[in-house]
Design an enzyme around this catalytic site. Structure first.
Site, PDB file in Angstrom:
ATOM      1  N   TYR A  37      50.630  37.803  85.374  1.00  0.00           N
ATOM      2  CA  TYR A  37      50.327  38.865  84.413  1.00  0.00           C
ATOM      3  C   TYR A  37      50.828  40.195  84.965  1.00  0.00           C
ATOM      4  O   TYR A  37      52.012  40.334  85.228  1.00  0.00           O
ATOM      5  CB  TYR A  37      48.829  38.869  84.086  1.00  0.00           C
ATOM      6  CG  TYR A  37      48.512  39.652  82.831  1.00  0.00           C
ATOM      7  CD1 TYR A  37      49.129  39.348  81.630  1.00  0.00           C
ATOM      8  CD2 TYR A  37      47.613  40.707  82.866  1.00  0.00           C
ATOM      9  CE1 TYR A  37      48.866  40.076  80.481  1.00  0.00           C
ATOM     10  CE2 TYR A  37      47.334  41.438  81.718  1.00  0.00           C
ATOM     11  CZ  TYR A  37      47.965  41.121  80.527  1.00  0.00           C
ATOM     12  OH  TYR A  37      47.704  41.837  79.394  1.00  0.00           O
ATOM     13  N   LYS A  92      47.660  15.275  65.649  1.00  0.00           N
ATOM     14  CA  LYS A  92      49.121  15.331  65.678  1.00  0.00           C
ATOM     15  C   LYS A  92      49.598  15.928  67.006  1.00  0.00           C
ATOM     16  O   LYS A  92      50.583  15.464  67.601  1.00  0.00           O
ATOM     17  CB  LYS A  92      49.615  16.187  64.519  1.00  0.00           C
ATOM     18  CG  LYS A  92      51.092  16.037  64.211  1.00  0.00           C
ATOM     19  CD  LYS A  92      51.337  14.832  63.347  1.00  0.00           C
ATOM     20  CE  LYS A  92      52.784  14.767  62.897  1.00  0.00           C
ATOM     21  NZ  LYS A  92      53.002  13.822  61.815  1.00  0.00           N
ATOM     22  N   ASP A 160      55.624  14.220  56.597  1.00  0.00           N
ATOM     23  CA  ASP A 160      55.189  13.328  55.518  1.00  0.00           C
ATOM     24  C   ASP A 160      56.371  12.876  54.665  1.00  0.00           C
ATOM     25  O   ASP A 160      56.352  11.770  54.115  1.00  0.00           O
ATOM     26  CB  ASP A 160      54.157  14.029  54.630  1.00  0.00           C
ATOM     27  CG  ASP A 160      52.927  14.446  55.416  1.00  0.00           C
ATOM     28  OD1 ASP A 160      52.428  13.615  56.187  1.00  0.00           O
ATOM     29  OD2 ASP A 160      52.491  15.597  55.277  1.00  0.00           O
ATOM     30  N   GLY A 194      56.149  10.383  45.121  1.00  0.00           N
ATOM     31  CA  GLY A 194      55.692  11.593  45.786  1.00  0.00           C
ATOM     32  C   GLY A 194      56.645  12.015  46.887  1.00  0.00           C
ATOM     33  O   GLY A 194      57.796  11.556  46.962  1.00  0.00           O
ATOM     34  N   ALA A 195      56.151  12.866  47.785  1.00  0.00           N
ATOM     35  CA  ALA A 195      57.003  13.443  48.830  1.00  0.00           C
ATOM     36  C   ALA A 195      57.630  12.371  49.703  1.00  0.00           C
ATOM     37  O   ALA A 195      58.842  12.385  49.964  1.00  0.00           O
ATOM     38  CB  ALA A 195      56.173  14.407  49.676  1.00  0.00           C
ATOM     39  N   ALA A 196      56.809  11.432  50.201  1.00  0.00           N
ATOM     40  CA  ALA A 196      57.335  10.405  51.097  1.00  0.00           C
ATOM     41  C   ALA A 196      58.322   9.505  50.381  1.00  0.00           C
ATOM     42  O   ALA A 196      59.373   9.148  50.927  1.00  0.00           O
ATOM     43  CB  ALA A 196      56.185   9.590  51.680  1.00  0.00           C
ATOM     44  N   ASN A 287      48.153   3.115  52.772  1.00  0.00           N
ATOM     45  CA  ASN A 287      47.113   2.990  53.796  1.00  0.00           C
ATOM     46  C   ASN A 287      45.778   3.446  53.240  1.00  0.00           C
ATOM     47  O   ASN A 287      45.730   4.412  52.476  1.00  0.00           O
ATOM     48  CB  ASN A 287      47.478   3.856  55.023  1.00  0.00           C
ATOM     49  CG  ASN A 287      47.918   3.024  56.205  1.00  0.00           C
ATOM     50  OD1 ASN A 287      47.454   1.895  56.367  1.00  0.00           O
ATOM     51  ND2 ASN A 287      48.794   3.571  57.017  1.00  0.00           N
ATOM     52  N   ASN A 320      54.784   6.687  61.708  1.00  0.00           N
ATOM     53  CA  ASN A 320      55.574   7.905  61.906  1.00  0.00           C
ATOM     54  C   ASN A 320      55.649   8.349  63.353  1.00  0.00           C
ATOM     55  O   ASN A 320      56.531   9.143  63.712  1.00  0.00           O
ATOM     56  CB  ASN A 320      55.001   9.045  61.056  1.00  0.00           C
ATOM     57  CG  ASN A 320      55.362   8.904  59.595  1.00  0.00           C
ATOM     58  OD1 ASN A 320      55.732   7.828  59.138  1.00  0.00           O
ATOM     59  ND2 ASN A 320      55.240   9.991  58.838  1.00  0.00           N
TER      60      ASN A 320
END
Length: 748
Positions: A37, A92, A160, A194-196, A287, A320
């Site tokens: 520091y 995550k 995702d 959807g997105a996936a 899932n 994933n």
């Protein structure tokens, strides 16, 4: 307790949550703090102000990812808001750290408006090396990712969308190969838009599936051009509208080669599976309940059904975690400005290729010893396969360079070494040896033809570490290689089909005054241990490994009798290399000499120091006892003391050595430099020589099991020619490692 109660207790246990911040530099002194520091920190601040790129040199930016969510589409839970999503985002972070050694700040942003969300995240660019968007609802997630990618000069990745696309893309490539179909000819039906699903469909197009061959279904049925013209589809799904009659999922699956489920459980029945084309591929990834149960899909037809799900209790889990940690690892290390399509394709291709390789024993054990061999039940690697890091990250980094997204190039070989070091010091140390071995491979006899030995022979040949020679029944070895799917032509010495007379004569000459007759020698060389030892003694091989199916003493007997110890050497020694996070120890003797005297201890110390240098480690040796420098004087303490005295007096000993001393004195710098500043050791010892076999074996195993050390060995030192004796539980990687050590022994 049930699973929910266990999970709550897991997260609540002090400290709450799953991640923490820890320091990476010393902070124990006033000088340390002044560097960390004020006033020392001013220097890197000024350097970064002058050259912003230096932030990657002086801060954590290059290894720090922001996991960002608004909590609007948390897997299985829906729109629960940013605060409730925090346990998922912390999780995550755990996966990033566990699988790729990437640090994470999780950021839960209370901004339901895409404009506000984008502004919040964009303002954080100076903090991070990359942004992982997570659990954001569609279609906002598409807009958010696009806008952030345009504004930021660091990688932005919505897992995702792209994670499932990459992993299932690797699975699709292998599944198509197994059933003998080309990607360009596949007819693919999606349940979900959807997105996936949309990202996966786009990615399949990148892999070679024609867009016109993809039929997508949402809750209202097939996406058709009629629905698009009526304004029923958003701009992201509209490109997949087909000029065909309206229909439901059953209509879309009729005649399809591939079904991809990214919707809800239980919407596919056996009749729908039977309506598909021959040898169908089904990825039911909803899932926790897939669109159709694994057993039901397999039961529906008699031809080949290649099935994948999102569940860990069935084969071929599309997870994933096989993607995002390694994509970011490669992107960060290449200094990439984005994660582009080329990098994603490279990741999928690397995963697909890895599934075709022999699977390490440690991975098989982690999955209850279930067979893992390329085929319908194994089309993608398992998440706990450590090799994913070494295969995917370099492929991504190379794609970043070739596509122009990288700020720096990486030498693949050196980069893999750095990645291995992230997973443990032993991998880093072994890489030094294996690189040396690959520079000049030698003939290594594998005296036993167990399954693991055959697999090790394949890896040694495939990686160019050694030229393996297997001893055993030729037909049995070839059947084993075929059963294991190992595509190589091993060199085999079959005791029933080779001329053994020269080896029997060599054995007889060495043992004729030890009670062995010519007839007995002829019988003995039919044993793999004696035959391998005789081959080594006559120069028909450069090194030898044995012991996979024998107790250590019995496996060692033949090499000692036929090969013997080196000139001017009376005793061999067993050395175990123990690696900790920031330290390496060579422990001797852990397997051979039961009650050595001072001469033997001195000889063992020389052997161990020589071995340390093969790993590019300069030895500092300590002769251990339960006393320090004469504090106890008896026969037991005099032995290591005398050995140390002899070594220090020997002009040929060119490394520091001292003793007798206690183990903590040997490895704690403050004790050496404080209480015993007279010692010849200028730093903690890295060669520990124990007073007897019992102490060495017990201590090394305790350090391995309770101290968190990784072990390599025991390695046999002091032989006339390179011989190493395995332990019966050794895995394929242990055999390969010891073979690498043997090759380096032979080179030197």
């Amino acid at each position: 307790m049930g699973l929910d109660e266990d999970a709550l207790a897991y997260h609540e246990h002090d400290p709450p949550g799953k991640i923490e911040i820890s320091t990476t530099k010393p902070t124990s002194t006033q000088r340390d703090l002044s560097l960390a520091y004020s006033p020392g920190v001013a220097a890197p601040c000024e350097a970064i102000a002058d050259a912003p790129g230096d932030a990657y040199r002086y801060t954590t930016k290059g290894n720090l990812v922001g996991v960002v969510s608004d909590g609007s589409a948390v897997l299985g839970l829906g729109d629960i808001g940013p605060l409730a999503s925090k346990p998922v985002m912390e999780g995550k972070g755990v996966l990033f750290k566990r699988f790729a050694d990437i640090d994470v700040f999780d950021l839960e942003v209370d901004a339901s408006d895409p404009d506000a969300f984008v502004e919040h995240v964009a303002a954080l660019e100076p903090t991070f090396g990359g942004i992982n968007l997570e659990d954001i609802s569609a279609p906002a997630c598409f807009e958010i990712e696009e806008r952030l990618r345009e504004r930021l000069s660091i990688p932005v990745f919505h897992d995702d969308q792209h994670g499932t696309a990459i992993i299932s893309g690797a699975a699709l490539a292998n599944a198509a190969d197994i059933v003998g179909k080309d990607l360009a000819d596949l007819s693919v039906t999606f349940a979900g838009a959807g997105a996936a699903a949309l990202a996966t469909a786009r990615f399949y197009v990148s892999l070679g599936v024609p867009r016109e061959n993809i039929t997508m279904c949402d809750i209202d049925g097939i996406l058709t051009t009629e629905r698009a013209e009526a304004g029923d589809l958003d701009p992201y799904s509209e490109p997949f509208a087909q000029d065909r009659p309206a229909g439901d999922l059953a209509d879309a699956m009729d005649g399809a080669d591939v079904f991809v489920g990214l919707s809800v459980g239980g919407i596919v029945d056996e009749a729908m599976v039977r309506s598909m084309a021959s040898d169908p591929i089904l990825f039911a990834m909803a899932n926790p309940e897939p669109e159709i149960d694994y057993e039901a899909a397999k039961h529906a037809r008699e031809d080949t059904v290649v099935m994948a799900t999102g569940r860990s209790d069935y084969p071929n889990q599309v997870n994933n975690v096989l993607g995002f940690p390694f994509l970011f690892r490669g992107a960060l290390d290449a200094g990439a400005t984005e994660i582009n399509e080329a990098m994603k394709v490279a990741a999928a291709e690397a995963l697909a290729d890895l599934a075709r390789q022999d699977v390490p024993d440690a991975v098989v054990k982690a999955y209850d010893d279930e067979p893992l061999q390329f085929g319908p039940e194994y089309i993608i690697p398992k998440p706990l396969d450590h090799r994913v890091l070494f295969e995917v990250a370099p492929a991504v980094a190379r794609a970043a360079v070739e596509s122009g997204a990288a700020r720096r190039d990486l030498d693949r070989e050196r980069y893999v070494e750095r990645l291995e070091a992230r997973l443990g010091k032993s991998r880093e140390m072994m890489r030094v040896v294996l690189n040396k071995a690959q520079s000049d491979p030698k003939r290594v006899v594998l005296a036993e033809a167990s399954d693991r030995m055959v697999r090790a022979a394949y890896q040694l040949a495939d990686q160019g570490i050694a030229e393996p020679v297997l001893i055993g029944d030729t037909r049995g070895i070839l059947r084993t290689a075929d059963r294991l799917g190992l595509d190589f032509d091993p060199e085999i010495v079959d005791p029933t089909g080779v001329e053994l007379a020269p080896y029997a004569e060599a054995l007889y000459e060495r043992r004729k005054r030890k009670g062995v007759t010519r007839r007995e020698a002829a019988d003995l060389v039919r044993d793999g241990n004696y035959l391998g030892s005789a081959m080594l003694a006559l120069g028909d091989a450069d090194a030898m490994l044995t012991g996979q199916t024998h107790h250590y003493p019995s496996a060692l007997r033949a090499p000692l009798q036929v090969v013997g110890t080196a000139p001017d050497t009376e005793y061999a020694a067993g050395v175990t290399m123990l690696t900790f996070r920031n330290r390496v120890l060579f422990c001797a003797d852990t397997s051979v000499n039961q009650d050595p005297d001072a001469d033997v201890l001195a000889e063992v110390t020389r052997h161990t120091a020589d071995l340390a240098r093969r790993f590019n480690v300069e030895p500092r040796a300590a002769l251990l006892s339960y006393s320090d420098f004469g504090s106890v004087d008896n026969e037991g303490t005099r032995k290591p003391r005398a050995a140390a005295d002899r070594l220090r007096a020997d002009p040929d000993v060119d490394f520091p050595v001292d003793g007798e001393m206690q183990a903590d004195t040997a490895v704690v710098e403050e004790m050496l430099t404080g209480d015993y500043d007279f010692t010849d050791l200028d730093a903690p010892a890295n060669v520990l020589v124990f007073p007897n076999l019992e102490a060495g074996n017990v201590a090394s195993k305790l350090l391995q099991r309770l101290g968190g050390a990784e072990a390599v060995g025991p390695m046999l030192a002091g032989m006339a020619k390179p011989v190493h004796v395995l332990q019966r539980g050794d895995e394929v990687k242990d055999i390969v490692n010891l073979a690498g050590v043997a090759v380096v022994d032979a080179q030197e």
